[in-house]
Design a protein around this motif. Structure first.
Motif, PDB file in Angstrom:
ATOM      1  N   PRO A  96       6.765   8.443  -0.792  1.00  0.00           N
ATOM      2  CA  PRO A  96       6.777   7.356  -1.350  1.00  0.00           C
ATOM      3  C   PRO A  96       6.861   6.175   0.006  1.00  0.00           C
ATOM      4  CG  PRO A  96       9.207   7.835  -1.459  1.00  0.00           C
ATOM      5  CD  PRO A  96       8.337   9.021  -0.773  1.00  0.00           C
ATOM      6  N   PHE A  97       6.921   6.404   1.009  1.00  0.00           N
ATOM      7  CA  PHE A  97       7.266   5.409   2.093  1.00  0.00           C
ATOM      8  C   PHE A  97       6.075   5.047   2.885  1.00  0.00           C
ATOM      9  CE2 PHE A  97      11.654   7.542   2.016  1.00  0.00           C
ATOM     10  CZ  PHE A  97      12.233   6.321   1.146  1.00  0.00           C
ATOM     11  N   HIS A  98       4.973   6.034   3.088  1.00  0.00           N
ATOM     12  CA  HIS A  98       3.742   5.626   3.638  1.00  0.00           C
ATOM     13  C   HIS A  98       2.572   5.176   2.863  1.00  0.00           C
ATOM     14  CE1 HIS A  98       6.060   7.639   7.133  1.00  0.00           C
ATOM     15  NE2 HIS A  98       6.531   8.442   6.258  1.00  0.00           N
ATOM     16  N   ASN A  99       1.652   4.547   3.613  1.00  0.00           N
ATOM     17  CA  ASN A  99       0.714   4.113   2.923  1.00  0.00           C
ATOM     18  C   ASN A  99      -0.405   5.178   2.306  1.00  0.00           C
ATOM     19  OD1 ASN A  99       1.272   1.097   3.410  1.00  0.00           O
ATOM     20  ND2 ASN A  99       0.183   1.190   5.300  1.00  0.00           N
ATOM     21  N   ALA A 100      -0.864   5.004   1.118  1.00  0.00           N
ATOM     22  CA  ALA A 100      -1.851   5.880   0.586  1.00  0.00           C
ATOM     23  C   ALA A 100      -2.626   5.189  -0.701  1.00  0.00           C
ATOM     24  CB  ALA A 100      -1.275   7.241  -0.107  1.00  0.00           C
ATOM     25  N   TYR A 144       0.920  -1.408  -0.070  1.00  0.00           N
ATOM     26  CA  TYR A 144       0.040   0.128   0.001  1.00  0.00           C
ATOM     27  C   TYR A 144       0.795   1.159  -0.156  1.00  0.00           C
ATOM     28  CZ  TYR A 144      -3.467  -3.382   1.168  1.00  0.00           C
ATOM     29  OH  TYR A 144      -4.423  -4.544   1.014  1.00  0.00           O
ATOM     30  N   ASN A 145       2.106   1.192   0.075  1.00  0.00           N
ATOM     31  CA  ASN A 145       2.891   2.492  -0.203  1.00  0.00           C
ATOM     32  C   ASN A 145       3.515   2.717  -1.516  1.00  0.00           C
ATOM     33  OD1 ASN A 145       5.751   1.429  -0.625  1.00  0.00           O
ATOM     34  ND2 ASN A 145       5.420   0.298   1.245  1.00  0.00           N
ATOM     35  N   ASN A 146       3.697   3.536  -1.960  1.00  0.00           N
ATOM     36  CA  ASN A 146       3.896   4.098  -3.629  1.00  0.00           C
ATOM     37  C   ASN A 146       5.175   4.208  -3.736  1.00  0.00           C
ATOM     38  OD1 ASN A 146       1.022   4.611  -4.430  1.00  0.00           O
ATOM     39  ND2 ASN A 146       1.128   5.497  -2.493  1.00  0.00           N
ATOM     40  N   TYR A 147       6.237   3.400  -3.047  1.00  0.00           N
ATOM     41  CA  TYR A 147       7.741   3.640  -3.267  1.00  0.00           C
ATOM     42  C   TYR A 147       8.141   3.084  -4.901  1.00  0.00           C
ATOM     43  CZ  TYR A 147      12.822   3.369  -2.785  1.00  0.00           C
ATOM     44  OH  TYR A 147      14.284   3.313  -2.928  1.00  0.00           O
ATOM     45  N   VAL A 148       7.709   2.072  -5.232  1.00  0.00           N
ATOM     46  CA  VAL A 148       7.834   1.357  -6.628  1.00  0.00           C
ATOM     47  C   VAL A 148       7.144   2.215  -7.491  1.00  0.00           C
ATOM     48  CG1 VAL A 148       7.611  -0.708  -8.025  1.00  0.00           C
ATOM     49  CG2 VAL A 148       8.322  -0.795  -5.804  1.00  0.00           C
ATOM     50  N   LYS A 149       5.887   2.756  -7.258  1.00  0.00           N
ATOM     51  CA  LYS A 149       5.205   3.385  -8.160  1.00  0.00           C
ATOM     52  C   LYS A 149       5.762   4.826  -8.475  1.00  0.00           C
ATOM     53  CE  LYS A 149       0.325   1.894  -8.584  1.00  0.00           C
ATOM     54  NZ  LYS A 149       0.420   1.747  -9.762  1.00  0.00           N
ATOM     55  N   MET A 150       6.306   5.337  -7.531  1.00  0.00           N
ATOM     56  CA  MET A 150       7.189   6.670  -7.651  1.00  0.00           C
ATOM     57  C   MET A 150       8.855   6.363  -8.224  1.00  0.00           C
ATOM     58  SD  MET A 150       5.739   8.988  -4.421  1.00  0.00           S
ATOM     59  CE  MET A 150       4.146   9.260  -3.971  1.00  0.00           C
ATOM     60  N   GLY A 151       9.080   5.379  -8.778  1.00  0.00           N
ATOM     61  CA  GLY A 151      10.358   5.061  -9.357  1.00  0.00           C
ATOM     62  C   GLY A 151      11.365   4.503  -8.386  1.00  0.00           C
ATOM     63  N   GLY A 152      10.964   3.962  -7.058  1.00  0.00           N
ATOM     64  CA  GLY A 152      11.997   3.467  -6.374  1.00  0.00           C
ATOM     65  C   GLY A 152      12.108   1.819  -6.879  1.00  0.00           C
ATOM     66  N   THR A 153      13.373   1.431  -6.237  1.00  0.00           N
ATOM     67  CA  THR A 153      13.719   0.048  -6.665  1.00  0.00           C
ATOM     68  C   THR A 153      13.765  -0.601  -5.272  1.00  0.00           C
ATOM     69  OG1 THR A 153      15.146   0.708  -8.469  1.00  0.00           O
ATOM     70  CG2 THR A 153      15.581  -1.289  -7.357  1.00  0.00           C
TER      71      THR A 153
END
Length: 345
Positions: free
Chosen positions: A335-339, A226-235
């Motif tokens: 990118p680290f928190h659930n949203a 549920y966090n968006n780290y990967v969606k925001m470009g993180g690996t």
């Protein structure tokens, strides 16, 4: 019982508070104000440019900057702000993944040699850069100042016009920029989504409430979903969770009125009063985003105030004072928190 009447900001006390901190030249020219001598106070202010400059500077910088008692529009999304930003243009947020277990090995060959092997923590960082530098302008001309000193009510109106135009302009834009974070993330596919049917009747409202309830429960467990780290470009996946205390729901007014507060409160297993502190109602989201609501960890919004400053100059050519209210902020999503956004098809 407390009075709901807005206190007057244009008063003898207000003028005397300006006089108390003024220069000796100002004090010598401007008498102590009473409820009955507004014309006597206004005459030297209108006659002498230096006195007028000092009066207006004090009015705007000392009085206006602290006039939170006036009726101004309140930004419902202001609770998402994280306070002031430190020196510099960037803010760093660090997230550390939970440590990974390994099997115990007490043998001499493997167990003791493992002592010297490093266990580097899985640390990632996100940087948020200053991305808003706006200014709001208001002009006070000599005619406006002259007219203002004809009565206490007129002076009150003049001050209110200055205060409201500057503060409401900034507050409304803060609201728009915060909603834009969500809209831009959705149109840029940077935010997790769950597809729902827009609540329009009892059945669709019940399904909507059940979706929120499920998400709220899932948020409370460690997960990479549920966090968006990967969606925001993180690996690499990041593990996070959000207690009910940290969860908020931002919902458009139409959906909120259809579903009902009591129904939504039940999704979080909270009382009406407890839920009211979590729900933020907005007028709407961008049509293109198809967003009805967003359930998020409050820390997913990284909004920080960098600067609030009033500057001014006097234009002798047209006998007008120009005031600028500068507002600098950082608006970002973490990118680290659930949203998760609830969107329609």
């Amino acid at each position: 019982m407390a009075s709901n009447k807005t206190p007057q900001v244009a008063s003898a006390e207000m003028l005397n508070s300006i006089r108390a901190d003024a220069s000796d030249a100002y004090k010598n020219a401007v008498p102590v104000a009473t409820p009955y001598n507004l014309a006597d106070v206004g005459n030297p202010i209108l006659t002498y440019e230096a006195v007028a400059n000092e009066f207006l500077n004090a009015l705007v910088n000392k009085i206006i900057m602290t006039l939170v008692i006036r009726k101004n529009w309140s930004n419902p999304l202001a609770m998402l702000k994280k306070g002031t930003e430190p020196l510099g243009l960037d803010v760093e947020e660090i997230q550390v993944n939970p440590a990974t277990a390994s099997a115990f090995d007490g043998t001499t060959e493997n167990g003791y040699s493992d002592i010297l092997k490093p266990a580097v923590p899985d640390v990632k960082a996100a940087w948020y850069r200053l991305n808003r530098q706006d200014k709001y302008k208001v002009t006070i001309n000599n005619e406006m100042l002259t007219n203002a000193f004809t009565s206490w009510n007129t002076l009150e109106g003049t001050i209110a016009a200055i205060v409201d135009s500057l503060y409401n302009g900034n507050t409304i834009d803060e609201f728009k920029y915060t909603k834009q974070l969500i809209d831009d993330a959705l149109t840029g596919t940077k935010l997790n989504t769950v597809t729902v049917t827009a609540p329009t009747n009892r059945d669709t409202a019940a399904a909507f409430q059940q979706t929120i309830q499920n998400l709220s429960l899932q948020f409370q467990f460690p997960s990479t979903t549920y966090n968006n780290y990967v969606k925001m470009g993180g690996t690499g996946a990041r593990t996070t969770w959000s207690s009910v205390d940290d969860q908020i729901i931002i919902i458009n007014a139409e959906a909120a009125s259809t579903v009902g507060v009591q129904f939504l409160a039940a999704a979080f297993n909270l009382s009406y009063a407890e839920y009211a502190t979590k729900q933020i109602i907005v007028d709407s989201f961008a049509t293109a985003s198809k967003c009805v609501a967003i359930l998020a960890d409050v820390n997913a919004f990284q909004i920080r105030e960098k600067l609030r400053r009033m500057t001014n100059f006097y234009n002798a050519g047209n006998m007008a004072w120009q005031y600028y209210f500068h507002c600098w902020d950082t608006f970002s999503l973490s990118p680290f928190h659930n949203a998760v956004a609830l969107v329609t098809e």
